[in-house]
Design an enzyme around this catalytic site. Sequence first.
Site, mmCIF file in Angstrom:
data_model
loop_
_atom_site.group_PDB
_atom_site.id
_atom_site.type_symbol
_atom_site.label_atom_id
_atom_site.label_comp_id
_atom_site.label_asym_id
_atom_site.label_seq_id
_atom_site.Cartn_x
_atom_site.Cartn_y
_atom_site.Cartn_z
ATOM 1 N N SER A 64 9.774 5.165 -21.174
ATOM 2 C CA SER A 64 8.555 4.366 -20.985
ATOM 3 C C SER A 64 7.430 4.704 -21.971
ATOM 4 C CB SER A 64 8.105 4.525 -19.541
ATOM 5 O OG SER A 64 7.105 3.619 -19.247
ATOM 6 N N ASP A 278 8.118 0.273 -22.195
ATOM 7 C CA ASP A 278 9.187 -0.452 -21.489
ATOM 8 C C ASP A 278 8.630 -1.619 -20.676
ATOM 9 O OD1 ASP A 278 7.933 1.125 -19.617
ATOM 10 O OD2 ASP A 278 9.760 1.601 -18.512
HETATM 11 C C1 G16 Z 1 5.315 6.699 -15.012
HETATM 12 C C2 G16 Z 1 5.203 6.334 -13.560
HETATM 13 C C3 G16 Z 1 3.768 6.028 -13.215
HETATM 14 C C4 G16 Z 1 2.881 7.201 -13.592
HETATM 15 C C5 G16 Z 1 3.110 7.616 -15.057
HETATM 16 C C6 G16 Z 1 2.426 8.902 -15.420
HETATM 17 O O1 G16 Z 1 4.906 5.610 -15.795
HETATM 18 O O2 G16 Z 1 6.040 5.228 -13.303
HETATM 19 O O3 G16 Z 1 3.687 5.754 -11.843
HETATM 20 O O4 G16 Z 1 1.546 6.895 -13.427
HETATM 21 O O5 G16 Z 1 4.490 7.808 -15.293
HETATM 22 O O6 G16 Z 1 2.945 9.916 -14.588
HETATM 23 P P1 G16 Z 1 2.569 11.434 -14.778
HETATM 24 O O7 G16 Z 1 1.072 11.500 -14.777
HETATM 25 O O8 G16 Z 1 3.189 12.127 -13.606
HETATM 26 O O9 G16 Z 1 3.103 11.875 -16.107
HETATM 27 P P2 G16 Z 1 5.772 5.109 -17.020
HETATM 28 O O10 G16 Z 1 5.087 3.876 -17.471
HETATM 29 O O11 G16 Z 1 5.781 6.209 -18.033
HETATM 30 O O12 G16 Z 1 7.120 4.863 -16.400
#
Ligand code: G16
EC number: 5.4.2.3
Length: 544
Positions: A64, A278
């Site tokens: 992502s 993504d």
């Molecule tokens: C993912 C999660 C999101 C989250 C983000 C950051 O996003 O699907 O819900 O807000 O990671 O998470 P963290 O702060 O724990 O690193 P994505 O868009 O990278 O799939």
Amino acid sequence: MDLDAVTKHSTLHAKPNGLILQYGTAGFRANAEHLDHIMYRMGLLAVLRSKQTKSTIGVMVTASHNPEEDNGVKLIDPLGEMLAPSWEEHATCLANAEEQDLQRVLVGISESEAVDLQQDAFVVIGRDTRPSSEKFSQSVIDGVTVLGSQFHDYGLLTTPQLHYMVYCRNTSGQYGKATTEGYYQKLSKAFVALTKQVSCSGDEYRSLKVDCANGIGALKLKEMQHYFSQGLSVQLYNDGTKGKLNHLCGADFVKSHQKPPEGMEMKPNERCCSFDGDADRIVYYYRNEDGQFHLIDGDKIATLISSFLKELLLEIGENLNIGVVQTAYANGSSTRYLEEVMKVPVYCTKTGVKHLHHKAQEFDIGVYFEANGHGTALFSKAVEMKIKQLAKELEGDKGKAAKMLENVIDLFNQAAGDAISDMLVIEAILALKGLTVQQWDALYMDLPNRQLKVKVADRRVISTTDAERQVVTPPGLQEMISDLVKKYKLSRAFVRPSGTEDVIRVYAEADSQENADSLAHEVSLAVFQLAGGIGERPTPSFCG
Ligand code: G16
């Protein structure tokens, strides 16, 4: 289960000795060099989950918003949701098992989850555009086929598209056709029906600039745009033909740096948006006449959507319960506006759409968005059926409102936050309400805020409670943060270990940007000191 074959193939996807990875906020994420064994093993796990649920399971290969060198993988449950928490634990155990323990762990999971090994399994696979993704999806397939199971490889997809496919396949096509064509048609039909009702004229609502983060969103929007071109024309930037994935562009960059992506040509007051790598997140922005940059994040998107839905419900005379779900990152002004002006109940969960999604399912209509632009709206089955019925029965303005709601339900991806679907919802609402991007932005003023990252030796030393708003360990850190917060007006700060990157995240807001920056910097220093910071000590220039 042919365990000898599992072991034999596992040697082709050997686990680096001693490497420990955890199923985090959105699956496994790490530098791509360390992930081949994880892919193979997630293929194995997807088969067990599919046998246990007697449903199709999805495996998405993506990291992502992370840099191009990283990759990741997550499993998608039968209704297009994130993997159930107990299976996240199995995923972590399986990922970390040493080669000699692999068979034992696999059998252990099957037994503890009462998996009927005779049951057929079916797994669908999607991947993003990273250089390592194609090879990794082959490793997933190796894991699926070694257990004698069937699969369908969708190849390149946005993450929300794979969520959609899984949902369609497990509801006998009732949600839609499980093809990209089916996805494009379903969303575009609803969007075109909605925008046909736009009474105001003018080209203002007809065009939008989209920064695709040099990712999969560009490919999919290119394929899709002719389906909805009657209602909207999109100009794509950072479409992957030149730049690097997520590098100086994309929703995560724009949100965390609070500045436009590289490569975007912005004229004053033009509506622009950014997807992430993504295409499961979206943020909007514009420059005013003075060249000042204005960000419209997930909080304001949730506000626009929930106020539109409330108005439609009022019009048709239905008193359904709407709730908005946010995380600790939600700007204090947004929460105040939703609760005090819009009179909508607001709930706070831990970061990670899986948490928000589950909370949102408790309402007739649950709107959930993380400030970073990841979210959607969920409608209960009963509400969906009622609205469909009312759309048939009601006439005049009430009938028009019910039909709009019917189309809005179809336009939202009910399985996961989806940048393409959200973009079309937002564009339809702005056009229907005759709102400019500036008017939308003016709903409330964000409190100045700053997000930073701090590198520590082991991010697990920080644990939190109260939906991540309070630190539990290491001792003394919460007291330091609370004391720092007291020095500023309208201030708030929290820290939490990231579940997708090897860092501690720091968030601060205050009455001015200068104060938000100072508070974020001081809190970063406290983290560095008490949580074992490594590398360069945070300096004030961290901000900006
Ligand atoms: C993912 C999660 C999101 C989250 C983000 C950051 O996003 O699907 O819900 O807000 O990671 O998470 P963290 O702060 O724990 O690193 P994505 O868009 O990278 O799939």
